[in-house]
Design a protein around this motif. Structure first.
Motif, PDB file in Angstrom:
ATOM      1  N   GLY A  11       0.399  -0.980   0.211  1.00 35.24           N
ATOM      2  CA  GLY A  11       0.178   0.227   0.027  1.00 35.24           C
ATOM      3  C   GLY A  11       1.182   1.117  -0.277  1.00 35.24           C
ATOM      4  N   PHE A  12       1.818   1.417   0.474  1.00 32.55           N
ATOM      5  CA  PHE A  12       3.259   2.688   0.408  1.00 32.55           C
ATOM      6  C   PHE A  12       3.759   2.999  -0.146  1.00 32.55           C
ATOM      7  CE2 PHE A  12       7.089   3.642   0.956  1.00 32.55           C
ATOM      8  CZ  PHE A  12       7.040   5.236   1.684  1.00 32.55           C
ATOM      9  N   PRO A  17       3.757   8.031  -5.416  1.00 32.27           N
ATOM     10  CA  PRO A  17       3.250   8.884  -5.740  1.00 32.27           C
ATOM     11  C   PRO A  17       3.436   9.483  -5.575  1.00 32.27           C
ATOM     12  CG  PRO A  17       3.505   6.473  -7.308  1.00 32.27           C
ATOM     13  CD  PRO A  17       3.507   6.320  -5.956  1.00 32.27           C
ATOM     14  N   GLN A  18       1.577   9.216  -4.685  1.00 34.90           N
ATOM     15  CA  GLN A  18       0.535  10.462  -4.789  1.00 34.90           C
ATOM     16  C   GLN A  18       1.372  11.848  -3.114  1.00 34.90           C
ATOM     17  OE1 GLN A  18      -0.363   7.201  -4.962  1.00 34.90           O
ATOM     18  NE2 GLN A  18      -2.237   7.579  -6.583  1.00 34.90           N
ATOM     19  N   ILE A  19       2.095  10.438  -2.128  1.00 37.36           N
ATOM     20  CA  ILE A  19       2.801  10.842  -0.985  1.00 37.36           C
ATOM     21  C   ILE A  19       3.705  12.244  -1.451  1.00 37.36           C
ATOM     22  CG2 ILE A  19       4.166  11.199   0.583  1.00 37.36           C
ATOM     23  CD1 ILE A  19       2.771   8.452   0.993  1.00 37.36           C
ATOM     24  N   ILE A  20       5.000  11.925  -3.046  1.00 45.20           N
ATOM     25  CA  ILE A  20       5.772  12.465  -3.156  1.00 45.20           C
ATOM     26  C   ILE A  20       5.188  13.637  -3.796  1.00 45.20           C
ATOM     27  CG2 ILE A  20       7.859  12.768  -5.277  1.00 45.20           C
ATOM     28  CD1 ILE A  20       8.239   9.924  -4.759  1.00 45.20           C
ATOM     29  N   ALA A  21       3.923  13.865  -5.091  1.00 47.69           N
ATOM     30  CA  ALA A  21       3.272  15.105  -5.078  1.00 47.69           C
ATOM     31  C   ALA A  21       2.441  15.346  -3.898  1.00 47.69           C
ATOM     32  CB  ALA A  21       2.149  14.422  -6.234  1.00 47.69           C
ATOM     33  N   ALA A  22       1.745  15.590  -2.901  1.00 44.30           N
ATOM     34  CA  ALA A  22       1.798  16.053  -1.825  1.00 44.30           C
ATOM     35  C   ALA A  22       2.898  17.041  -1.319  1.00 44.30           C
ATOM     36  CB  ALA A  22       1.011  15.536  -1.046  1.00 44.30           C
ATOM     37  N   THR A  64      -3.391  30.740   6.542  1.00 46.30           N
ATOM     38  CA  THR A  64      -4.142  30.343   5.208  1.00 46.30           C
ATOM     39  C   THR A  64      -3.725  29.920   4.230  1.00 46.30           C
ATOM     40  OG1 THR A  64      -5.766  33.031   5.503  1.00 46.30           O
ATOM     41  CG2 THR A  64      -5.965  31.886   4.063  1.00 46.30           C
ATOM     42  N   PHE A  65      -3.001  30.616   3.789  1.00 45.62           N
ATOM     43  CA  PHE A  65      -2.238  29.453   3.097  1.00 45.62           C
ATOM     44  C   PHE A  65      -2.035  27.924   3.551  1.00 45.62           C
ATOM     45  CE2 PHE A  65      -1.201  33.216   0.784  1.00 45.62           C
ATOM     46  CZ  PHE A  65      -1.738  33.098  -0.968  1.00 45.62           C
ATOM     47  N   TRP A  66      -1.497  28.055   4.404  1.00 45.59           N
ATOM     48  CA  TRP A  66      -0.843  26.746   4.681  1.00 45.59           C
ATOM     49  C   TRP A  66      -2.100  26.207   5.153  1.00 45.59           C
ATOM     50  CZ3 TRP A  66       3.352  24.476   4.267  1.00 45.59           C
ATOM     51  CH2 TRP A  66       4.312  25.639   4.183  1.00 45.59           C
ATOM     52  N   LEU A  67      -3.004  26.964   5.565  1.00 55.63           N
ATOM     53  CA  LEU A  67      -4.244  25.615   5.679  1.00 55.63           C
ATOM     54  C   LEU A  67      -4.912  25.039   4.684  1.00 55.63           C
ATOM     55  CD1 LEU A  67      -6.139  27.895   8.930  1.00 55.63           C
ATOM     56  CD2 LEU A  67      -5.245  25.345   8.504  1.00 55.63           C
ATOM     57  N   LEU A  68      -5.431  26.057   4.213  1.00 54.22           N
ATOM     58  CA  LEU A  68      -6.130  25.382   2.386  1.00 54.22           C
ATOM     59  C   LEU A  68      -4.478  23.833   1.494  1.00 54.22           C
ATOM     60  CD1 LEU A  68      -6.806  29.056   0.702  1.00 54.22           C
ATOM     61  CD2 LEU A  68      -8.031  26.697   1.847  1.00 54.22           C
ATOM     62  N   GLY A  69      -3.413  24.738   1.839  1.00 51.89           N
ATOM     63  CA  GLY A  69      -2.298  24.513   1.148  1.00 51.89           C
ATOM     64  C   GLY A  69      -1.752  22.569   1.511  1.00 51.89           C
ATOM     65  N   GLY A  70      -2.444  22.653   3.458  1.00 49.27           N
ATOM     66  CA  GLY A  70      -2.096  21.448   3.685  1.00 49.27           C
ATOM     67  C   GLY A  70      -3.256  20.375   3.448  1.00 49.27           C
ATOM     68  N   LEU A  71      -4.926  21.048   2.944  1.00 46.88           N
ATOM     69  CA  LEU A  71      -5.822  20.599   3.023  1.00 46.88           C
ATOM     70  C   LEU A  71      -5.661  19.808   1.414  1.00 46.88           C
ATOM     71  CD1 LEU A  71      -8.729  22.767   4.383  1.00 46.88           C
ATOM     72  CD2 LEU A  71      -8.379  20.471   4.551  1.00 46.88           C
ATOM     73  N   ILE A  72      -5.528  20.723   0.376  1.00 47.11           N
ATOM     74  CA  ILE A  72      -5.402  20.377  -0.568  1.00 47.11           C
ATOM     75  C   ILE A  72      -4.010  19.489  -0.933  1.00 47.11           C
ATOM     76  CG2 ILE A  72      -4.347  20.851  -2.948  1.00 47.11           C
ATOM     77  CD1 ILE A  72      -5.655  23.386  -2.602  1.00 47.11           C
ATOM     78  N   ALA A  73      -3.019  18.795  -0.318  1.00 50.16           N
ATOM     79  CA  ALA A  73      -1.572  18.234  -0.004  1.00 50.16           C
ATOM     80  C   ALA A  73      -2.419  16.996   0.829  1.00 50.16           C
ATOM     81  CB  ALA A  73      -0.558  18.233   0.835  1.00 50.16           C
ATOM     82  N   PHE A  78      -4.118  11.334  -0.097  1.00 52.02           N
ATOM     83  CA  PHE A  78      -5.054  10.428   0.081  1.00 52.02           C
ATOM     84  C   PHE A  78      -6.271  11.128  -0.665  1.00 52.02           C
ATOM     85  CE2 PHE A  78      -1.795  10.316   3.724  1.00 52.02           C
ATOM     86  CZ  PHE A  78      -1.619   9.414   3.747  1.00 52.02           C
ATOM     87  N   PRO A  79      -6.311  10.257  -1.994  1.00 54.18           N
ATOM     88  CA  PRO A  79      -6.860  10.316  -2.795  1.00 54.18           C
ATOM     89  C   PRO A  79      -8.734   9.750  -2.178  1.00 54.18           C
ATOM     90  CG  PRO A  79      -5.784   9.921  -3.503  1.00 54.18           C
ATOM     91  CD  PRO A  79      -5.520   9.171  -2.987  1.00 54.18           C
ATOM     92  N   THR A  80      -8.833   9.112  -1.180  1.00 52.41           N
ATOM     93  CA  THR A  80      -9.898   9.148  -0.416  1.00 52.41           C
ATOM     94  C   THR A  80     -11.046  10.218   0.355  1.00 52.41           C
ATOM     95  OG1 THR A  80      -9.158   7.599   0.983  1.00 52.41           O
ATOM     96  CG2 THR A  80      -9.636   6.035  -1.482  1.00 52.41           C
ATOM     97  N   ILE A  81     -10.135  11.137   0.838  1.00 53.72           N
ATOM     98  CA  ILE A  81      -9.753  11.546   1.909  1.00 53.72           C
ATOM     99  C   ILE A  81     -10.627  13.272   0.584  1.00 53.72           C
ATOM    100  CG2 ILE A  81      -9.475  13.017   3.665  1.00 53.72           C
ATOM    101  CD1 ILE A  81      -7.771  10.897   4.315  1.00 53.72           C
TER     102      ILE A  81
END
Length: 293
Positions: A11-12, A17-22, A64-73, A78-81
């Protein structure tokens, strides 16, 4: 057990690839925040915005930037979230954190309001309850106050926000008052004129701002008491220094004019006659006649 560990590893590697992209996206957010923190203060200062308000706006924009960036990352890794689920989880967690750190958030919000409203600023002399001194620094959480005896008080912003604060240097000048007494036998009008001339002659008395005021206030126990009021600098040292010079000037002027500043008088009365016993002359002198011979 081995099968479970193998599933974790699989699973890891699948999610790598998604973790690296985040992580890459978070690095991009970091660059944006740094550029914003470098450019935004200059723009706001050119608009002649207060320094404290500039700091608050830069901090809120960064958060604000960090909160939005954290949510997007998080959704990238984890695309299911979905963003909706992440915000819901963040809301539930923030309630728990808010209860745990209630005082911290209270001081934080109070600091924001103090910096935005700016009822006082760095360099002001203030008094709040038992705290009195000069403000050295105002942060998001607390305010540093240097007392007149040199000690530093770090006061939570919530304390300053909820309690009345006296700003002693809100203006450049402040009024101060002393009481001066002259003997009952002196002429009141003459004494008032002498005191007024003495006060006006003091350099630190700002009679150009507000006029010197001298009023006969009360009949004291041994004197006619005058209330002497004048304006001087608003700092504590200005008050003490001008009071020192005014007291010395009044004393010198009254002495030169021969006007008495009385000591307290006490008159003692007795209900009945007080017996007075005569003392022999030999006891007064301490020597008997035979000794003198």
């Amino acid at each position: 057990m081995r099968a479970q560990l193998a599933g974790y590893v699989t699973g890891f590697w699948a999610a790598l690839p998604q973790i690296i992209a985040a992580v890459t996206f978070l690095l991009f957010v970091l660059i944006i925040v740094k550029v914003m923190r470098a450019i935004l203060p200059r723009v706001l200062r050119r608009a002649r915005m207060r320094t404290a308000l500039v700091d608050v706006l830069v901090m809120l924009t960064s958060v604000t930037f960090w909160l939005l960036g954290g949510l997007i990352a998080l959704t990238i890794a984890f695309p299911t979230i979905t963003p909706g689920k992440a915000i819901t989880a963040l809301g539930i967690g923030s309630v728990a954190v808010g209860f745990a750190f209630k005082d911290v958030f209270e001081n934080f919000l109070a600091g924001l309001l103090l910096l935005i409203r700016e009822p006082f600023s760095k360099g002001d002399y203030i008094q709040c309850q038992e705290i009195e001194g000069q403000i050295e620094e105002i942060t998001i959480r607390d305010t540093h106050i240097r007392q007149t005896d040199g000690q530093l008080v770090v006061a939570p912003n919530g304390y300053l926000f909820k309690n009345p604060v006296t700003i002693r240097t809100a203006r450049d000048v402040r009024r101060t008052t002393i009481i001066c007494g002259v003997a009952y036998g002196e002429d009141v009008d003459r004494a008032r004129d002498v005191i007024e001339r003495a006060v006006r002659a003091v350099d630190q008395v700002r009679d150009d701002v507000q006029d010197v005021q001298i009023f006969a206030q009360a009949f004291g126990s041994s004197s006619i008491d005058f209330e002497v009021t004048w304006w001087t600098g608003s700092r504590p040292v200005d008050i003490r220094s001008s009071r020192d010079k005014v007291v010395a000037a009044i004393k010198r002027a009254l002495d030169e004019e021969g006007i008495e500043i009385p000591f307290p008088y006490r008159t003692m009365t007795f209900k009945g006659a007080v017996p007075v016993q005569s003392i022999p002359a030999e006891d007064v002198t301490g020597t008997k006649g035979s000794d003198r011979a």
